[in-house]
Design a protein around this motif. Structure first.
Motif, PDB file in Angstrom:
ATOM      1  N   VAL A  95       0.844  -1.191   0.000  1.00  0.00           N
ATOM      2  CA  VAL A  95       0.000   0.000   0.000  1.00  0.00           C
ATOM      3  C   VAL A  95       0.880   1.242   0.000  1.00  0.00           C
ATOM      4  O   VAL A  95       1.747   1.399   0.861  1.00  0.00           O
ATOM      5  CB  VAL A  95      -0.937   0.023   1.225  1.00  0.00           C
ATOM      6  N   LEU A 135       1.723   4.663   0.979  1.00  0.00           N
ATOM      7  CA  LEU A 135       1.326   5.502   2.114  1.00  0.00           C
ATOM      8  C   LEU A 135       1.961   6.878   1.998  1.00  0.00           C
ATOM      9  O   LEU A 135       3.187   7.009   2.026  1.00  0.00           O
ATOM     10  CB  LEU A 135       1.743   4.849   3.432  1.00  0.00           C
ATOM     11  N   SER A 136       1.113   7.894   1.869  1.00  0.00           N
ATOM     12  CA  SER A 136       1.607   9.270   1.759  1.00  0.00           C
ATOM     13  C   SER A 136       1.679   9.956   3.113  1.00  0.00           C
ATOM     14  O   SER A 136       2.276  11.020   3.241  1.00  0.00           O
ATOM     15  CB  SER A 136       0.687  10.076   0.845  1.00  0.00           C
ATOM     16  N   ASP A 194      -6.447   9.157   3.662  1.00  0.00           N
ATOM     17  CA  ASP A 194      -6.974   8.233   2.667  1.00  0.00           C
ATOM     18  C   ASP A 194      -6.115   6.973   2.531  1.00  0.00           C
ATOM     19  O   ASP A 194      -6.625   5.851   2.568  1.00  0.00           O
ATOM     20  CB  ASP A 194      -7.099   8.926   1.303  1.00  0.00           C
ATOM     21  N   SER A 195      -4.813   7.157   2.369  1.00  0.00           N
ATOM     22  CA  SER A 195      -3.950   5.983   2.237  1.00  0.00           C
ATOM     23  C   SER A 195      -3.893   5.185   3.538  1.00  0.00           C
ATOM     24  O   SER A 195      -3.783   3.960   3.524  1.00  0.00           O
ATOM     25  CB  SER A 195      -2.544   6.391   1.790  1.00  0.00           C
ATOM     26  N   SER A 196      -4.001   5.875   4.670  1.00  0.00           N
ATOM     27  CA  SER A 196      -4.007   5.189   5.971  1.00  0.00           C
ATOM     28  C   SER A 196      -5.213   4.261   6.095  1.00  0.00           C
ATOM     29  O   SER A 196      -5.096   3.114   6.543  1.00  0.00           O
ATOM     30  CB  SER A 196      -4.029   6.213   7.108  1.00  0.00           C
ATOM     31  N   ALA A 220      -6.979   3.069   3.555  1.00  0.00           N
ATOM     32  CA  ALA A 220      -6.836   2.011   2.544  1.00  0.00           C
ATOM     33  C   ALA A 220      -6.030   0.847   3.113  1.00  0.00           C
ATOM     34  O   ALA A 220      -6.411  -0.325   2.967  1.00  0.00           O
ATOM     35  CB  ALA A 220      -6.162   2.563   1.294  1.00  0.00           C
ATOM     36  N   THR A 269       6.381   4.071   1.203  1.00  0.00           N
ATOM     37  CA  THR A 269       6.343   5.519   1.034  1.00  0.00           C
ATOM     38  C   THR A 269       7.462   5.945   0.096  1.00  0.00           C
ATOM     39  O   THR A 269       8.614   5.543   0.272  1.00  0.00           O
ATOM     40  CB  THR A 269       6.507   6.242   2.382  1.00  0.00           C
ATOM     41  N   LYS A 315       4.759   7.109  -9.362  1.00  0.00           N
ATOM     42  CA  LYS A 315       4.120   6.362  -8.276  1.00  0.00           C
ATOM     43  C   LYS A 315       3.792   4.917  -8.642  1.00  0.00           C
ATOM     44  O   LYS A 315       4.463   3.986  -8.207  1.00  0.00           O
ATOM     45  CB  LYS A 315       2.858   7.103  -7.809  1.00  0.00           C
ATOM     46  N   THR A 374      -3.670   2.032  -3.256  1.00  0.00           N
ATOM     47  CA  THR A 374      -3.509   3.421  -2.830  1.00  0.00           C
ATOM     48  C   THR A 374      -4.846   3.925  -2.284  1.00  0.00           C
ATOM     49  O   THR A 374      -5.871   3.238  -2.360  1.00  0.00           O
ATOM     50  CB  THR A 374      -3.079   4.341  -3.995  1.00  0.00           C
ATOM     51  N   GLY A 375      -4.817   5.148  -1.784  1.00  0.00           N
ATOM     52  CA  GLY A 375      -6.031   5.762  -1.253  1.00  0.00           C
ATOM     53  C   GLY A 375      -6.774   6.605  -2.264  1.00  0.00           C
ATOM     54  O   GLY A 375      -7.570   7.474  -1.884  1.00  0.00           O
ATOM     55  N   HIS A 376      -6.552   6.382  -3.554  1.00  0.00           N
ATOM     56  CA  HIS A 376      -7.267   7.140  -4.583  1.00  0.00           C
ATOM     57  C   HIS A 376      -8.757   6.791  -4.597  1.00  0.00           C
ATOM     58  O   HIS A 376      -9.146   5.644  -4.329  1.00  0.00           O
ATOM     59  CB  HIS A 376      -6.686   6.853  -5.967  1.00  0.00           C
TER      60      HIS A 376
END
Length: 353
Positions: free
Chosen positions: A6, A8-9, A13-15, A17, A32, A99, A118-120
């Motif tokens: 995953v 993680l930014s 959102d990514s958290s 996900a 990351t 990415k 991703t958290g998209h």
């Protein structure tokens, strides 16, 4: 057990996900990408928050130094574009080249994992009849990011999971709060990462492009004023021109060669057609004849009816049902059939009044 990496930014959102996939039984690893120094997600601050989330979930955290890749594909790309009088859209370029592609490569080569998430806010489906993965809008249309993902090829769509595609943003925040995630109340990232890091796009560009004064002219070439650098302007801009006129004037052209900003009325800023290059046909194979669709020419613009005419060399011509304001070279045009992304590319130029 299914395994997934995953991205993680350090944002909510990514958290979430990562949390959702972890709770679904996936063996999750956090990854990351270190894109640049400074504040904001994708930077030093984001890496710290991403590491904290991995600690909360009890999953490994990997960091990849991607600063050289980001410099080459995004910073240099933006500087070259603005220097040439266009307004590049870095996000879709970043998703493909910086990415998703590198994340999958790292996952496969270093970790032996063939899935990335991703958290998209977007969705992916698969059509067995045509053996093709299809990119679709998110359920939460106010957060939909499919516009920025149009350039992902089939091999990446096959490997990607978007856990938030069927979630509302309010649900994402609620899930983060329920699990006590550190990022639950973290503010939304409202700007491009480069803007967040530098304070403004102008400040970022002025680090790389020396401002050069020039003329602001109308369509006939009459000098109306002076500008302090073509790269400070974009098509459709009205504010900050410093020109007194009988009616509002808008930027309708940028001539980097002659160092001129061209202005005109709002009507003259409308175009009936545009050409698009570097086209990626996402959910369907390239058609051999014109098709009907709905197109977005900016992220926040409404989808509008259009005829898409295939041309040679990965190009198309878009013929709008109604003239469109502020067709901006360098930005993305993405066309849809309902919620499905058919294709997209980079706007070359607007045509017609």
């Amino acid at each position: 057990m299914n395994k997934v990496v995953v991205g993680l930014s350090g944002g909510v959102d990514s958290s979430v996900a990562a949390t959702l996939l972890h709770n679904q039984g996936y063996e999750v690893a956090g990854l990351t990408l270190w894109l640049m120094k400074g504040k904001g997600q994708c930077c030093s601050e984001g890496m710290v928050d991403a590491a904290f989330i991995c600690e909360q979930l009890g999953i490994p955290h990997h960091i990849v130094d991607s600063r050289e890749v980001f410099q080459a594909y995004i910073v240099d790309y933006l500087v070259t574009g603005y220097s040439d009088g266009i307004t590049p859209l870095p996000c879709s370029q970043c998703n493909k080249a910086v990415k998703f592609g590198p994340m999958l490569q790292y996952a496969q080569e270093k970790l032996g994992i063939n899935k990335v998430a991703t958290g998209h806010y977007a969705r992916i489906t698969y059509d067995e009849k045509i053996d093709r993965y299809q990119l679709r809008r998110a359920v939460d249309l106010s957060k939909d990011q499919s516009y920025f993902l149009y350039d992902l090829p089939q091999e990446l769509l096959a490997a990607v999971i978007f856990p938030l595609g069927d979630k509302l943003k309010t649900e994402t925040r609620k899930i983060a709060a329920e699990y006590g995630l550190k990022t639950a109340s973290k503010p939304e990232s409202m700007d491009l990462c480069l803007v967040e890091s530098n304070g403004s796009m102008r400040a970022f560009l002025d680090k790389y492009i020396t401002p050069q004064k020039g003329e602001i002219v109308d369509e006939s070439g009459k000098v109306l004023g002076q500008h302090d650098g073509v790269h400070h302007y974009t098509i459709g801009q009205r504010r900050g021109l410093g020109i007194a006129a009988a009616e509002p004037l808008y930027v309708i052209g940028l001539d980097a060669v002659r160092n001129r900003v061209i202005v005109g009325t709002r009507d003259s800023a409308h175009k009936t057609e545009c050409t698009v290059q570097k086209v990626n046909w996402v959910s369907i194979t390239e058609p051999s004849a014109p098709i009907r669709a709905e197109v977005q020419i900016r992220y926040r613009s409404s989808a509008t009816p259009v005829t898409v005419i295939p041309l040679e060399n990965s190009r198309v011509k878009l013929v709008f049902d109604e003239p469109q304001f502020s067709i901006t070279p360098g930005q993305a045009a993405v066309w849809y059939d309902g919620d499905m992304v058919l294709g997209g590319g980079v706007i070359e130029k607007g045509i017609g009044d």
